[in-house]
Design a protein around this motif. Structure first.
Motif, PDB file in Angstrom:
ATOM      1  N   GLN A  56     -14.090   9.402 -17.730  1.00 54.36           N
ATOM      2  CA  GLN A  56     -12.848   9.536 -18.498  1.00 54.36           C
ATOM      3  C   GLN A  56     -13.077  10.242 -19.835  1.00 54.36           C
ATOM      4  O   GLN A  56     -12.262  11.055 -20.270  1.00 54.36           O
ATOM      5  CB  GLN A  56     -12.225   8.151 -18.714  1.00 54.36           C
ATOM      6  CG  GLN A  56     -11.805   7.445 -17.434  1.00 54.36           C
ATOM      7  CD  GLN A  56     -10.713   8.189 -16.704  1.00 54.36           C
ATOM      8  OE1 GLN A  56      -9.710   8.569 -17.290  1.00 54.36           O
ATOM      9  NE2 GLN A  56     -10.901   8.403 -15.410  1.00 54.36           N
ATOM     10  N   GLY A  57     -14.182   9.909 -20.507  1.00 54.83           N
ATOM     11  CA  GLY A  57     -14.468  10.533 -21.795  1.00 54.83           C
ATOM     12  C   GLY A  57     -14.647  12.034 -21.680  1.00 54.83           C
ATOM     13  O   GLY A  57     -14.088  12.811 -22.467  1.00 54.83           O
ATOM     14  N   GLU A  61     -12.200  15.050 -23.159  1.00 56.70           N
ATOM     15  CA  GLU A  61     -12.711  16.143 -23.990  1.00 56.70           C
ATOM     16  C   GLU A  61     -12.291  17.501 -23.432  1.00 56.70           C
ATOM     17  O   GLU A  61     -11.858  18.388 -24.185  1.00 56.70           O
ATOM     18  CB  GLU A  61     -14.231  16.055 -24.078  1.00 56.70           C
ATOM     19  CG  GLU A  61     -14.724  14.879 -24.904  1.00 56.70           C
ATOM     20  CD  GLU A  61     -16.214  14.646 -24.791  1.00 56.70           C
ATOM     21  OE1 GLU A  61     -16.740  13.857 -25.599  1.00 56.70           O
ATOM     22  OE2 GLU A  61     -16.855  15.247 -23.895  1.00 56.70           O
ATOM     23  N   GLN A  62     -12.388  17.663 -22.128  1.00 56.24           N
ATOM     24  CA  GLN A  62     -12.012  18.930 -21.502  1.00 56.24           C
ATOM     25  C   GLN A  62     -10.519  19.200 -21.664  1.00 56.24           C
ATOM     26  O   GLN A  62     -10.101  20.323 -21.989  1.00 56.24           O
ATOM     27  CB  GLN A  62     -12.376  18.900 -20.020  1.00 56.24           C
ATOM     28  CG  GLN A  62     -13.861  18.863 -19.736  1.00 56.24           C
ATOM     29  CD  GLN A  62     -14.167  18.586 -18.275  1.00 56.24           C
ATOM     30  OE1 GLN A  62     -13.308  18.723 -17.404  1.00 56.24           O
ATOM     31  NE2 GLN A  62     -15.394  18.185 -17.990  1.00 56.24           N
ATOM     32  N   ALA A  64      -8.405  17.865 -23.882  1.00 60.74           N
ATOM     33  CA  ALA A  64      -8.039  18.053 -25.283  1.00 60.74           C
ATOM     34  C   ALA A  64      -8.453  19.449 -25.762  1.00 60.74           C
ATOM     35  O   ALA A  64      -7.710  20.111 -26.497  1.00 60.74           O
ATOM     36  CB  ALA A  64      -8.685  16.982 -26.155  1.00 60.74           C
ATOM     37  N   ALA A  65      -9.641  19.905 -25.346  1.00 62.77           N
ATOM     38  CA  ALA A  65     -10.101  21.241 -25.731  1.00 62.77           C
ATOM     39  C   ALA A  65      -9.152  22.312 -25.186  1.00 62.77           C
ATOM     40  O   ALA A  65      -8.838  23.288 -25.873  1.00 62.77           O
ATOM     41  CB  ALA A  65     -11.514  21.475 -25.215  1.00 62.77           C
ATOM     42  N   LYS A  66      -8.669  22.116 -23.967  1.00 64.43           N
ATOM     43  CA  LYS A  66      -7.714  23.063 -23.384  1.00 64.43           C
ATOM     44  C   LYS A  66      -6.407  23.048 -24.165  1.00 64.43           C
ATOM     45  O   LYS A  66      -5.830  24.103 -24.453  1.00 64.43           O
ATOM     46  CB  LYS A  66      -7.471  22.713 -21.919  1.00 64.43           C
ATOM     47  CG  LYS A  66      -6.525  23.677 -21.212  1.00 64.43           C
ATOM     48  CD  LYS A  66      -6.348  23.305 -19.749  1.00 64.43           C
ATOM     49  CE  LYS A  66      -5.397  24.279 -19.052  1.00 64.43           C
ATOM     50  NZ  LYS A  66      -5.205  23.927 -17.620  1.00 64.43           N
ATOM     51  N   PHE A  67      -5.932  21.861 -24.511  1.00 63.00           N
ATOM     52  CA  PHE A  67      -4.689  21.742 -25.282  1.00 63.00           C
ATOM     53  C   PHE A  67      -4.816  22.447 -26.636  1.00 63.00           C
ATOM     54  O   PHE A  67      -3.899  23.120 -27.099  1.00 63.00           O
ATOM     55  CB  PHE A  67      -4.351  20.263 -25.492  1.00 63.00           C
ATOM     56  CG  PHE A  67      -3.170  20.013 -26.387  1.00 63.00           C
ATOM     57  CD1 PHE A  67      -1.872  20.098 -25.906  1.00 63.00           C
ATOM     58  CD2 PHE A  67      -3.368  19.684 -27.728  1.00 63.00           C
ATOM     59  CE1 PHE A  67      -0.781  19.883 -26.741  1.00 63.00           C
ATOM     60  CE2 PHE A  67      -2.280  19.462 -28.572  1.00 63.00           C
ATOM     61  CZ  PHE A  67      -0.989  19.561 -28.073  1.00 63.00           C
ATOM     62  N   TYR A  72     -15.087  23.526 -27.661  1.00 62.81           N
ATOM     63  CA  TYR A  72     -15.842  22.281 -27.612  1.00 62.81           C
ATOM     64  C   TYR A  72     -15.059  21.122 -28.226  1.00 62.81           C
ATOM     65  O   TYR A  72     -14.339  21.298 -29.212  1.00 62.81           O
ATOM     66  CB  TYR A  72     -17.168  22.430 -28.370  1.00 62.81           C
ATOM     67  CG  TYR A  72     -17.952  23.663 -28.016  1.00 62.81           C
ATOM     68  CD1 TYR A  72     -18.596  23.767 -26.785  1.00 62.81           C
ATOM     69  CD2 TYR A  72     -18.046  24.724 -28.911  1.00 62.81           C
ATOM     70  CE1 TYR A  72     -19.323  24.912 -26.463  1.00 62.81           C
ATOM     71  CE2 TYR A  72     -18.766  25.870 -28.600  1.00 62.81           C
ATOM     72  CZ  TYR A  72     -19.406  25.957 -27.361  1.00 62.81           C
ATOM     73  OH  TYR A  72     -20.117  27.086 -27.045  1.00 62.81           O
ATOM     74  N   ALA A  73     -15.242  19.944 -27.642  1.00 67.46           N
ATOM     75  CA  ALA A  73     -14.626  18.735 -28.177  1.00 67.46           C
ATOM     76  C   ALA A  73     -15.536  17.543 -27.904  1.00 67.46           C
ATOM     77  O   ALA A  73     -16.185  17.469 -26.857  1.00 67.46           O
ATOM     78  CB  ALA A  73     -13.255  18.506 -27.549  1.00 67.46           C
TER      79      ALA A  73
END
Length: 423
Positions: A56-57, A61-62, A64-67, A72-73
């Motif tokens: 889930q983490g 991250e993936q 949120a980085a796309k949004f 990187y996130a």
């Protein structure tokens, strides 16, 4: 009774039924979040790194980085942790000064101290973000970075502050903890500087109860932020083919659990719904305000990028602001006066007692007395008079997912009524 008379003087209030309270993300928690958490619990894979290559983490991250449209996130356990990782990522540490605004949650300055640097407190202006003029006046030979904070959903004067930082070759950390989902001229806040930070605290746009995110387009900052969040990181990624460009170093552990990440993923799916509703409420509110007599509106450079969670007015003087506040409360308007004598609001620097008094977590007086620090920053409760004046004359109106368009319209009408009588 005369409906034109102020309610505080015996007239009819504009708003007769209480307006619904609420907080952005928590107000729309539903079966989706419950199902996501249940799935994690039943799988019994609660740790940040597990047998699933994409837990889930990592998925959060993936996504949120796309949004955010960044490379990187790093998800962590709080907004404060995200700031610590961001500051570590840019290399801030002992001997450095980092400029922060006098209006932000104490965590912004505390994160600077956590990496061993010294916070320098600067004035805000009518944007309620950093005043570029005072920032420039506070720059010294020891200044490493500027933390641009976007308060209450409103982006600060990013262009001016970025230009200033580049002029003096300073790093920029964008504290977007109160502006998750905000934009500035079509780009996500947090992507104009070197690194950005989100909070997923209960009171933020989207929430997991707690949680945070550090994000950047710089590979070195990303790696340093990851190391800052997990001293055992190389072990957890040993069998995943991850090659690190930087040498790992030991720091604290800020890992989030899979439960937090599962909630955050669902909330991220709802962020546009939240932002659309809040922005609509604020637009209706602003559209129904008459020309002001006794106040001015908070300066918002890019209204379209504002998250819509709040609107603020700046009354001509503090005494009149108190009168507006009492009259508006009588009209049924929920509001917050930002700076009240006696209320220890840690969002205002004058109540950062532990920092103003340079209370160190160590007998050596670190970071102010660290041998590598050659500066001599001084603090006082009245060191930023412009900030205290602005906040002392300001009234804030919040918008949430439980409010209707009619609620926003009536709030504006009540302000018009009070301004006509008192302005």
């Amino acid at each position: 009774m005369d409906v034109g008379k102020l309610a505080i003087d015996g007239g009819l209030p504009v708003i007769e039924s209480p307006i619904s309270s609420g907080v952005s993300g928590p107000s729309i928690i539903g079966e989706e979040e419950v199902s996501a958490v249940s799935e994690v619990l039943f799988k019994q894979e609660l740790f940040r790194y597990n047998d699933d290559n994409e837990g889930q983490g990592e998925l959060f991250e993936q996504e949120a980085a796309k949004f955010l449209n960044v490379k990187y996130a790093v998800m962590v356990n709080s907004g404060t942790s995200a700031l610590v990782c961001a500051l570590t990522g840019i290399g801030a540490g002992p001997g450095d000064e980092v400029i922060v605004p006098g209006y932000t949650y104490i965590s912004t300055a505390a994160a600077v101290i956590a990496v061993g640097a010294v916070p320098v407190i600067a004035e805000i202006d009518e944007s309620f973000g950093l005043d570029p003029k005072d920032v420039e006046a506070k720059i010294t030979d020891y200044t490493k970075a500027i933390v641009i904070v976007h308060m209450r959903g409103v982006p600060a004067k990013i262009d001016e502050l970025v230009k200033l930082a580049r002029k003096y070759n300073l790093k920029i950390v964008e504290d977007c903890c109160q502006c998750v989902g905000g934009q500035y001229k079509g780009k996500s806040v947090g992507t104009f500087g070197d690194v950005g930070a989100w909070s997923l605290n209960y009171f933020k746009t989207i929430t997991a109860g707690e949680g945070g995110l550090t994000y950047t387009n710089d590979r070195d900052i990303y790696e340093r932020a990851r190391f800052a969040a997990d001293p055992g990181l190389p072990m957890w990624t040993y069998n995943r083919g991850v090659e690190w460009q930087n040498e790992p170093f030991p720091r604290q552990t800020y890992r989030p659990s899979e439960v937090l990440a599962a909630i955050a993923r669902v909330q991220l799916d709802k962020i546009e719904v939240i932002l659309d509703h809040q922005r609509r409420l604020k637009n209706i509110f602003l559209e129904n305000l008459d020309e002001a007599k006794g106040y001015s509106l908070q300066y918002v450079e890019d209204p379209e990028g504002d998250t819509g969670v709040s609107a603020s007015i700046i009354v001509e003087d503090k005494e009149l602001a108190r009168g507006y506040s009492l009259a508006l409360e009588a009209e049924g308007v929920p509001l917050a006066s930002i700076y009240n004598d006696g209320f220890p609001d840690r969002h205002i620097y004058s109540y950062w007692d532990s920092i103003l008094e340079k209370r160190s977590p160590h007998p050596t007086g670190y970071p102010w007395k660290d041998p590598s620090y050659k500066g001599n920053v001084q603090y006082s409760k009245d060191m930023c008079p412009q900030t205290l004046s602005l906040l002392g004359r300001s009234l804030r109106f919040d918008f949430n997912m439980n409010m209707s368009v009619e609620d926003a319209r009536l709030m504006a009408i009540a302000i018009n009524k009070v301004d006509t009588a008192l302005g």
